[in-house]
Design a protein around this motif. Structure first.
Motif, PDB file in Angstrom:
ATOM      1  N   ARG A 122      -4.736 -36.914  67.482  1.00 39.08           N
ATOM      2  CA  ARG A 122      -3.607 -37.135  68.390  1.00 39.08           C
ATOM      3  C   ARG A 122      -4.058 -37.801  69.693  1.00 39.08           C
ATOM      4  O   ARG A 122      -3.341 -38.605  70.278  1.00 39.08           O
ATOM      5  N   ALA A 123      -5.261 -37.487  70.156  1.00 40.59           N
ATOM      6  CA  ALA A 123      -5.761 -38.019  71.425  1.00 40.59           C
ATOM      7  C   ALA A 123      -6.135 -39.493  71.346  1.00 40.59           C
ATOM      8  O   ALA A 123      -6.178 -40.188  72.369  1.00 40.59           O
ATOM      9  N   LEU A 124      -6.414 -39.990  70.140  1.00 41.20           N
ATOM     10  CA  LEU A 124      -6.825 -41.385  69.969  1.00 41.20           C
ATOM     11  C   LEU A 124      -5.629 -42.337  69.969  1.00 41.20           C
ATOM     12  O   LEU A 124      -4.565 -42.007  69.446  1.00 41.20           O
ATOM     13  N   VAL A 125      -5.841 -43.524  70.531  1.00 44.43           N
ATOM     14  CA  VAL A 125      -4.849 -44.586  70.402  1.00 44.43           C
ATOM     15  C   VAL A 125      -4.968 -45.170  68.995  1.00 44.43           C
ATOM     16  O   VAL A 125      -5.962 -44.953  68.295  1.00 44.43           O
ATOM     17  N   SER A 126      -3.963 -45.910  68.568  1.00 42.23           N
ATOM     18  CA  SER A 126      -4.036 -46.593  67.281  1.00 42.23           C
ATOM     19  C   SER A 126      -5.230 -47.545  67.292  1.00 42.23           C
ATOM     20  O   SER A 126      -5.409 -48.320  68.234  1.00 42.23           O
ATOM     21  N   GLY A 127      -6.074 -47.463  66.290  1.00 44.72           N
ATOM     22  CA  GLY A 127      -7.286 -48.275  66.242  1.00 44.72           C
ATOM     23  C   GLY A 127      -8.491 -47.606  66.878  1.00 44.72           C
ATOM     24  O   GLY A 127      -9.607 -48.123  66.786  1.00 44.72           O
ATOM     25  N   GLY A 128      -8.282 -46.467  67.531  1.00 46.88           N
ATOM     26  CA  GLY A 128      -9.383 -45.741  68.165  1.00 46.88           C
ATOM     27  C   GLY A 128     -10.273 -45.068  67.130  1.00 46.88           C
ATOM     28  O   GLY A 128      -9.874 -44.841  65.983  1.00 46.88           O
ATOM     29  N   SER A 129     -11.506 -44.736  67.541  1.00 45.77           N
ATOM     30  CA  SER A 129     -12.485 -44.142  66.622  1.00 45.77           C
ATOM     31  C   SER A 129     -13.102 -42.877  67.195  1.00 45.77           C
ATOM     32  O   SER A 129     -13.191 -42.712  68.411  1.00 45.77           O
ATOM     33  N   VAL A 130     -13.526 -42.017  66.295  1.00 45.10           N
ATOM     34  CA  VAL A 130     -14.242 -40.800  66.670  1.00 45.10           C
ATOM     35  C   VAL A 130     -15.593 -40.804  65.972  1.00 45.10           C
ATOM     36  O   VAL A 130     -15.723 -41.291  64.842  1.00 45.10           O
ATOM     37  N   TRP A 131     -16.618 -40.290  66.667  1.00 45.64           N
ATOM     38  CA  TRP A 131     -17.935 -40.062  66.073  1.00 45.64           C
ATOM     39  C   TRP A 131     -18.327 -38.632  66.419  1.00 45.64           C
ATOM     40  O   TRP A 131     -18.272 -38.233  67.589  1.00 45.64           O
ATOM     41  N   ALA A 132     -18.703 -37.864  65.407  1.00 45.94           N
ATOM     42  CA  ALA A 132     -19.090 -36.469  65.637  1.00 45.94           C
ATOM     43  C   ALA A 132     -20.192 -36.078  64.662  1.00 45.94           C
ATOM     44  O   ALA A 132     -20.144 -36.451  63.489  1.00 45.94           O
ATOM     45  N   SER A 133     -21.171 -35.320  65.145  1.00 49.79           N
ATOM     46  CA  SER A 133     -22.293 -34.906  64.300  1.00 49.79           C
ATOM     47  C   SER A 133     -22.330 -33.388  64.157  1.00 49.79           C
ATOM     48  O   SER A 133     -21.950 -32.645  65.058  1.00 49.79           O
ATOM     49  N   PHE A 134     -22.835 -32.960  62.976  1.00 48.52           N
ATOM     50  CA  PHE A 134     -22.845 -31.548  62.600  1.00 48.52           C
ATOM     51  C   PHE A 134     -24.144 -31.190  61.895  1.00 48.52           C
ATOM     52  O   PHE A 134     -24.704 -32.009  61.169  1.00 48.52           O
ATOM     53  N   LYS A 135     -24.565 -29.933  62.062  1.00 48.41           N
ATOM     54  CA  LYS A 135     -25.661 -29.411  61.255  1.00 48.41           C
ATOM     55  C   LYS A 135     -25.102 -29.054  59.882  1.00 48.41           C
ATOM     56  O   LYS A 135     -24.033 -28.462  59.771  1.00 48.41           O
ATOM     57  N   VAL A 136     -25.830 -29.429  58.844  1.00 51.03           N
ATOM     58  CA  VAL A 136     -25.366 -29.237  57.472  1.00 51.03           C
ATOM     59  C   VAL A 136     -25.790 -27.864  56.949  1.00 51.03           C
ATOM     60  O   VAL A 136     -26.894 -27.392  57.225  1.00 51.03           O
ATOM     61  N   GLY A 137     -24.898 -27.254  56.186  1.00 51.46           N
ATOM     62  CA  GLY A 137     -25.205 -25.986  55.537  1.00 51.46           C
ATOM     63  C   GLY A 137     -24.043 -25.536  54.694  1.00 51.46           C
ATOM     64  O   GLY A 137     -23.039 -26.231  54.569  1.00 51.46           O
ATOM     65  N   SER A 138     -24.172 -24.344  54.124  1.00 50.44           N
ATOM     66  CA  SER A 138     -23.129 -23.830  53.244  1.00 50.44           C
ATOM     67  C   SER A 138     -22.338 -22.688  53.864  1.00 50.44           C
ATOM     68  O   SER A 138     -21.276 -22.320  53.367  1.00 50.44           O
ATOM     69  N   HIS A 139     -22.846 -22.096  54.939  1.00 48.69           N
ATOM     70  CA  HIS A 139     -22.107 -21.022  55.604  1.00 48.69           C
ATOM     71  C   HIS A 139     -22.546 -20.939  57.064  1.00 48.69           C
ATOM     72  O   HIS A 139     -23.662 -21.325  57.421  1.00 48.69           O
ATOM     73  N   ASP A 140     -21.643 -20.435  57.904  1.00 52.65           N
ATOM     74  CA  ASP A 140     -21.933 -20.394  59.337  1.00 52.65           C
ATOM     75  C   ASP A 140     -22.950 -19.303  59.660  1.00 52.65           C
ATOM     76  O   ASP A 140     -23.247 -18.440  58.844  1.00 52.65           O
ATOM     77  N   GLY A 141     -23.500 -19.389  60.880  1.00 48.60           N
ATOM     78  CA  GLY A 141     -24.488 -18.415  61.310  1.00 48.60           C
ATOM     79  C   GLY A 141     -25.012 -18.755  62.693  1.00 48.60           C
ATOM     80  O   GLY A 141     -24.468 -19.622  63.381  1.00 48.60           O
ATOM     81  N   THR A 142     -26.072 -18.079  63.098  1.00 50.07           N
ATOM     82  CA  THR A 142     -26.648 -18.301  64.423  1.00 50.07           C
ATOM     83  C   THR A 142     -28.104 -18.734  64.290  1.00 50.07           C
ATOM     84  O   THR A 142     -28.761 -18.469  63.290  1.00 50.07           O
ATOM     85  N   ASP A 143     -28.582 -19.416  65.346  1.00 48.01           N
ATOM     86  CA  ASP A 143     -29.987 -19.814  65.365  1.00 48.01           C
ATOM     87  C   ASP A 143     -30.806 -18.765  66.110  1.00 48.01           C
ATOM     88  O   ASP A 143     -30.291 -17.706  66.491  1.00 48.01           O
ATOM     89  N   SER A 144     -32.081 -19.060  66.331  1.00 50.65           N
ATOM     90  CA  SER A 144     -32.975 -18.082  66.963  1.00 50.65           C
ATOM     91  C   SER A 144     -32.619 -17.798  68.412  1.00 50.65           C
ATOM     92  O   SER A 144     -33.070 -16.809  68.982  1.00 50.65           O
ATOM     93  N   PHE A 145     -31.792 -18.654  69.018  1.00 53.57           N
ATOM     94  CA  PHE A 145     -31.334 -18.435  70.388  1.00 53.57           C
ATOM     95  C   PHE A 145     -29.990 -17.706  70.437  1.00 53.57           C
ATOM     96  O   PHE A 145     -29.445 -17.491  71.519  1.00 53.57           O
ATOM     97  N   GLY A 146     -29.441 -17.383  69.269  1.00 54.85           N
ATOM     98  CA  GLY A 146     -28.157 -16.703  69.224  1.00 54.85           C
ATOM     99  C   GLY A 146     -26.963 -17.631  69.305  1.00 54.85           C
ATOM    100  O   GLY A 146     -25.823 -17.175  69.424  1.00 54.85           O
TER     101      GLY A 146
END
Length: 194
Positions: A122-146
């Motif tokens: 909704r926030a993008l204008v027509s023709g606008g683009s988004v780029w987003a990166s994610f850590k890959v896995g099969s289920h959520d969780g926490t890292d060593s820093f919590g």
């Protein structure tokens, strides 16, 4: 973003800010997709390294972060205000030529992702683009820093993005890397155009 994740960034902002000194190399191909001199929204600015590169490339930038401590550091770096905002607070409509979220939406709860993706669409204008990166896995969780991560699969990510709106194109890229914890990590990024 979970309370423990936000607490980590609040309490470790200065240390975290020194971790990254160069912009993400994948930022620049994304910017080429955006209207020259257009308005970019950055979700999860961190210390402002990528934000500075966006501004230096001639774009107008609305930089945001959920951590007030990181937002203050980035505000100082950029010489412009970085808004303290959680992902679900995004309320813009037809405003941005680009939305950039480097390793930030990976902290959003998996249950919240469909709603957040719809808000980005909704926030993008027509023709606008988004780029987003994610850590890959099969289920959520926490890292060593919590810190919480949604650890999402490419297939699940694809389904969520396709539910968010009528994108004209969606592409993915994957790579092996790491993060602040320096642990080998599989990453996936989406580029979608409205």
């Amino acid at each position: 973003m979970s309370n423990n994740t936000l607490k980590f960034y609040q309490e470790n902002a200065s240390t975290y800010a020194t971790h990254k000194s160069r912009p993400n190399s994948l930022l620049f191909p994304f910017l080429k997709r955006c209207k020259a001199g257009g308005r970019i929204l950055e979700l999860g600015t961190g210390a402002g390294v990528d934000a500075q590169a966006i501004l230096e490339a001639g774009f107008k930038l609305d930089a945001t972060d959920g951590s007030s401590e990181l937002a203050a550091l980035a505000t100082h770096r950029l010489g412009q205000e970085v808004k303290v905002m959680m992902f679900d607070e995004l309320a813009a409509t037809d405003t941005y030529d680009g939305v950039y979220a480097c390793a930030s939406l990976t902290h959003a709860s998996k249950e919240d992702l469909p709603t957040i993706f719809k808000k980005i669409y909704r926030a993008l204008v027509s023709g606008g683009s988004v780029w987003a990166s994610f850590k890959v896995g099969s289920h959520d969780g926490t890292d060593s820093f919590g810190r919480y991560y949604n650890y999402i699969s490419k297939e699940e990510l694809d389904a969520f993005w396709k539910q968010a709106g009528l994108w004209s194109s969606i592409t993915y890229e994957s790579w092996e890397g790491s993060g602040f914890d320096e642990i080998p990590t599989s990453w996936v990024a989406i580029t979608a155009s409205k």
